[in-house]
Design an enzyme around this catalytic site. Structure first.
Site, PDB file in Angstrom:
ATOM      1  N   SER A   1      35.498 -38.264   7.975  1.00  0.00           N
ATOM      2  CA  SER A   1      34.068 -38.271   7.661  1.00  0.00           C
ATOM      3  C   SER A   1      33.254 -38.380   8.948  1.00  0.00           C
ATOM      4  O   SER A   1      33.770 -38.769   9.987  1.00  0.00           O
ATOM      5  CB  SER A   1      33.748 -39.454   6.745  1.00  0.00           C
ATOM      6  OG  SER A   1      34.596 -39.479   5.622  1.00  0.00           O
ATOM      7  N   GLY A   2      31.983 -38.044   8.846  1.00  0.00           N
ATOM      8  CA  GLY A   2      31.102 -38.193   9.991  1.00  0.00           C
ATOM      9  C   GLY A   2      30.621 -36.878  10.569  1.00  0.00           C
ATOM     10  O   GLY A   2      31.101 -35.798  10.208  1.00  0.00           O
TER      11      GLY A   2
ATOM     12  N   GLU B   1      39.147 -43.606   4.971  1.00  0.00           N
ATOM     13  CA  GLU B   1      39.546 -43.070   6.266  1.00  0.00           C
ATOM     14  C   GLU B   1      40.881 -43.661   6.719  1.00  0.00           C
ATOM     15  O   GLU B   1      41.728 -42.966   7.265  1.00  0.00           O
ATOM     16  CB  GLU B   1      38.454 -43.345   7.301  1.00  0.00           C
ATOM     17  CG  GLU B   1      37.204 -42.512   7.084  1.00  0.00           C
ATOM     18  CD  GLU B   1      36.050 -42.924   7.978  1.00  0.00           C
ATOM     19  OE1 GLU B   1      35.080 -42.156   8.071  1.00  0.00           O
ATOM     20  OE2 GLU B   1      36.106 -44.018   8.577  1.00  0.00           O
TER      21      GLU B   1
END
Length: 285
Positions: free
Chosen positions: A46-47, A127
């Site tokens: 993610s990100g 994550e």
């Protein structure tokens, strides 16, 4: 991680373009080096940097990606995978006894030993599940995330996912451990209350003094001492995860995929897009 030119000398818009360019450079290099065409199971984190990871993978074309299945860490990466026309699968569908070939993800901060702080986007639990399911975890970031010690530049604190009813007691324990003003992360602007994770939990952000590495013991500083709040990474992580009510923590620490065959939290390599247009590669020791 300072820019080669003073931040104040670069217009805000140019700074933003520089950061995005550095993320893209790091992502493309990481995919080039670690996405082997014969791989079939790939984790996607993610990100903001992961946007470019997916872009780099999709650019390889269906001739390479059609035989691959992609496992996301949350809603954002799920949407990225689908939008790129890649095959999506939930991590809980990974057959028992099998591993992902590789997982790509970003970080909020990376230290000299490739320990990470993650969870700025509140997806730290997923994550960690995806990263530890992979044979090789590859971190991709920009130059701002590279620090000698965790907590040097990332001042928001270590993200900790907690059971809501336990939050007050967890906060008390964090203060006793030397955390500097830990607090429950608020929700989005205009939304009352705490941010709620995909797992129905809250996030506490717990700032600590910069975390020591084993090699720092030569300095004579007592790490892991609750009285002075100075901790080594592994010692703090072990203490945090044992607090009743804590579900998971945003410290990725311990072994890497070169040291253990399964369950590694640390990356085998981290790629940093630098301000000068180069990509710095840090390999696990």
């Amino acid at each position: 991680m300072a820019m080669s030119t003073s931040d104040s000398a670069i217009p805000v818009e140019e700074q933003a373009k520089l950061v995005e360019s550095s993320k893209r450079l790091a992502a493309y290099q990481a995919v080039k080096d670690y996405l082997v065409p014969t791989y079939t199971r790939i984790g996607i984190g993610s990100g903001s940097t992961v946007v470019y990871v997916v872009e780099a993978i999709a650019a390889l074309g269906p001739g390479v990606t059609s035989g691959m299945t992609f496992y996301p860490t949350g809603a954002q990466s799920e949407e990225l995978i689908e939008a790129a026309g890649l095959t999506l699968q939930a991590i809980n569908k990974l057959p028992t006894g099998q591993q992902l070939d590789v997982a790509f993800d970003g970080a909020d901060e990376v230290d000299d030993d490739l320990n990470l702080i993650k969870g700025g986007g509140a997806c730290l639990w997923q994550e960690k599940i995806v990263a530890t399911a992979a044979k090789h975890f590859v971190c991709v970031a920009d130059f701002r995330k590279l620090s000698p010690r965790l907590g040097t530049s990332w001042k928001k604190g270590i993200p900790i996912e907690v059971l809501p009813m336990a939050a007050p007691r967890v906060l008390d324990e964090l203060k006793r451990m030397g955390s500097l003003n830990p607090r429950v992360r608020p929700g989005l602007p205009g939304k009352a209350g705490a941010i709620v994770t995909d797992n129905g939990m809250w996030i506490i952000d717990a700032p600590f003094a910069p975390l020591h590495l084993p090699k720092d013991s030569a300095s004579g500083v007592q790490a892991g001492n609750e009285d002075n709040g100075v901790w080594q990474v592994d010692a703090l992580a072990d203490r945090l995860i044992k607090i009743p009510g804590v579900a998971e923590i945003g410290l990725f620490y311990g072994k890497n995929g070169l040291e253990v065959t399964a369950g590694a939290q640390k990356p085998v390599v981290a790629y940093f897009g630098m301000a000068d247009g180069t990509v710095e590669k840090k390999l696990a020791a």
